[in-house]
Scaffold this active site. Structure first.
Site, short mmCIF file in Angstrom:
data_model
loop_
_atom_site.label_atom_id
_atom_site.label_comp_id
_atom_site.label_asym_id
_atom_site.label_seq_id
_atom_site.Cartn_x
_atom_site.Cartn_y
_atom_site.Cartn_z
N ASP A 1 0.84 -1.20 0.00
CA ASP A 1 0.00 0.00 0.00
C ASP A 1 0.88 1.25 0.00
O ASP A 1 1.88 1.31 0.73
CB ASP A 1 -0.87 -0.02 1.27
CG ASP A 1 -1.91 1.08 1.28
OD1 ASP A 1 -2.77 1.08 0.38
OD2 ASP A 1 -1.87 1.95 2.17
N GLU B 1 15.00 -14.22 -0.50
CA GLU B 1 15.52 -15.20 0.48
C GLU B 1 14.45 -16.23 0.80
O GLU B 1 14.72 -17.43 0.88
CB GLU B 1 15.93 -14.49 1.78
CG GLU B 1 17.33 -13.94 1.74
CD GLU B 1 17.55 -12.91 2.85
OE1 GLU B 1 16.87 -13.00 3.91
OE2 GLU B 1 18.39 -12.02 2.64
C1 NOJ Z 1 -4.53 2.93 -0.94
C2 NOJ Z 1 -5.65 2.02 -0.61
O1 NOJ Z 1 -5.98 1.28 -1.75
C3 NOJ Z 1 -6.77 2.90 -0.13
O2 NOJ Z 1 -7.97 2.19 -0.03
C4 NOJ Z 1 -6.36 3.53 1.15
O3 NOJ Z 1 -7.36 4.45 1.56
C5 NOJ Z 1 -5.05 4.29 1.01
N1 NOJ Z 1 -4.07 3.56 0.26
C6 NOJ Z 1 -4.46 4.60 2.36
O4 NOJ Z 1 -3.97 3.43 2.95
#
Ligand code: NOJ
Length: 548
Positions: A214, A263
């Site tokens: 993310d 790894e």
């Molecule tokens: C991207 C995620 O897909 C989204 O749903 C989220 O709100 C933001 N990152 C923050 O983590």
């Protein structure tokens, strides 16, 4: 002009359990938004057992892997992207035993499992943030400006709208690029690196096949946290390098993670991967995330954001392939996810969505599908405000000073209307919750979704579900699909024609019939096609696959 684009031979990779090398280079990976997929216990919220029980649907659909959105312990301020404990399953979604069970069941079915990891920020309920001393060391705290420190340290805006800083009752300010409940970690601190390495190992030990990272473009901020100088910053995400996104320093983290993944691949014999959720200003900068010593895949949001128009599509396909080929990686195509308007609605109707999907699945590389797109689900645009849960919906109206002012909509798609693509799936029956679970559903489902359910579409050759099943079956059967060569073919105005080994894909982007030369047998069509010898009439907004 006919242009030959050739991917270099895949870099040597350790074999997976089934002996597949570089399985991810042409994999089709299905995104499960856990709270909206299937509910096993009747609380109206999807859960891990629900996912496990419905895995046969994904097997039958023909995907290679599943990506599960966060199911970790979380106060759910942002649908679980606010993690309070990275090693625990939130009781809403089940238990750690359920997670292990799901992974085993998926593997038994031949499906790999990718889980989300959220390294840019934690929840404000995370034990590190709860402890004022630890918080000051491990998050981005700064003194405020102004005579009494009453102004934020700089002019950065949250992606969800409003200022990116919140003042604590101790008087200092912390950074949150997303909601105030999501404080940004300080990746200059070694403890943060060590903790995330341990988290990755924890889930690898549990058997996962990779991580969707993310905000992979966010962990490192420009030195000195410089002002940007103007507002509406979220609009620039994906078109400019900002001092808080896509800083070169993030790549060192991805290199470290790649070594860790390699790894594990070496010791387990299971080839595990990382996929970047990175909003970069160009396909060239995005390709930096998939250099041979970084992550394996990066979602191509430039493709997702391209209008349904020949020149634009051709340009983004060419530039994406060129940029990733240059670093030896495949391109990772995507049309929908839990943060953007579903492509049925975004592109202007189901006909285009079906055509766009067949185009995507004909391109060299891997592809991600978002749950429900195989049913042709539209965006739900009329959710009542009281049902909505997307924090961006509530913060999108805030100006940088916190007053009600501007919208936060930007190319990142996090525009406050993300609930509309997160409505629970219809599985069967005529009435809500359409087999989603024994109770209700956390967002109301439209009254006419019975006709879109998995059960209603199964066996109907004209249905979108059967189109996806056929496309994925063909992708497995035709060795020329997936990673490899592609060449454009001459085509009439409004039509894209591309050749893959053994197959021609022709897309009519116009809203009217166009006659095109075709090579041979029709393999698949997103709409009824009349073929006569060497030519065919492609209906408006359609895509066809032909054997060569
Ligand atoms: C991207 C995620 O897909 C989204 O749903 C989220 O709100 C933001 N990152 C923050 O983590």
């Amino acid at each position: 002009m006919t242009q030959e684009l050739t991917s270099p031979s895949p870099a040597p990779q350790a074999a997976g359990p089934d002996g597949a090398r570089g399985w991810w280079r042409d994999a089709v990976i299905y995104q499960v938004y856990v709270r909206s997929f299937a509910d096993s216990d009747g609380d109206g919220i999807g859960d891990l057992r629900g996912v496990r029980d419905r895995l046969p649907h994904l097997k039958e659909l023909g995907v290679d892997a599943v990506w599960l959105t966060p199911f970790y312990a979380s106060p759910q301020a942002d649908g679980g992207y606010d993690v309070a404990d990275y090693r625990a399953v939130d009781p809403l979604f089940g238990t750690l035993a359920d997670a292990g069970d799901l992974i085993r069941t998926a593997h038994d079915l031949g499906l790999r499992v990718i889980v989300d990891v959220v390294p840019n920020h934690t929840s404000d309920r995370h034990p590190w943030f709860q402890d004022p001393e630890l918080a000051r060391q491990r998050y981005v705290f700064r003194p405020g400006k102004g005579a009494h420190g009453e102004l934020p340290p700089n002019d950065w805006e949250s992606v969800f709208g409003g200022p990116a800083w919140t003042r604590t009752d101790r008087g200092d300010w912390y950074l949150h690029l997303f909601a105030p409940e999501q404080p940004d970690l300080d990746w200059e601190r070694p403890e943060v690196h060590e903790e995330f390495a341990a988290i990755l190992r924890f889930w690898l030990e549990l058997g996962v096949d990779g991580f969707r990272v993310d905000v992979a473009h966010g962990m490192i901020k420009a030195p000195g946290l410089p002002d940007i100088g103007h507002g509406e910053q979220a609009r620039l995400i994906g078109s400019q390098v900002l001092p808080f996104f896509d800083q070169d320093g993030v790549h060192a983290i991805h290199r470290t993670w790649r070594r860790l993944l390699d790894e594990h691949t070496g010791s387990s014999g299971r080839e595990v991967i990382g996929v970047a959720e990175a909003w970069a200003p160009s396909v060239e900068r995005l390709a930096l995330y998939v250099r041979p010593d970084e992550l394996h895949q990066a979602f191509n949001f430039q493709f997702l954001n391209t209008p349904w128009e020949v020149a634009a599509l051709r340009e983004v396909i060419d530039s994406s392939l060129a940029a990733t080929v240059a670093v030896g990686a495949p391109t990772t195509w995507v049309l929908s996810n839990h943060d953007v308007v579903r492509h049925t609605t975004r592109l202007g109707g189901l006909a285009r969505a079906r055509a766009a999907t067949l185009l995507m699945l004909a391109l060299p590389g891997s592809a991600y599908l978002y749950q429900g797109e195989e049913l042709g689900l539209p965006e739900v645009v009329d959710l009542p405000a009281e049902a909505r849960q997307d924090p961006a919906f509530f913060r999108g109206r805030l100006g940088v000073d916190g007053s009600e002012a501007v919208g936060a909509s930007g190319t990142s798609g996090q525009d406050g209307f993300r609930d509309g693509c997160r409505v629970p799936l219809p599985w069967s029956g005529e009435l809500p919750p359409y087999g989603f679970g024994p109770g209700g559903s956390w967002l109301p489902q439209p009254v006419d979704w019975g006709r879109l359910s998995v059960a209603a579409q199964t066996g109907d050759p004209a249905s979108t579900l059967e189109l996806y099943r056929s496309a994925l079956a063909l992708r497995r059967r035709l060795p020329g699909l997936g990673d490899g060569e592609m060449a454009w073919q001459p085509a009439p105005a409004g039509v894209l024609a591309l050749r893959r080994p053994g197959m021609l894909c022709a897309v009519n982007t116009l809203d009217r019939d166009v006659e095109v030369p075709v090579p041979g047998e029709l393999l698949l069509a997103s709409a009824p096609v009349a073929a006569d010898g060497g030519s065919a009439v492609l209906p408006g907004d359609s895509c066809t696959w032909w054997a060569i």
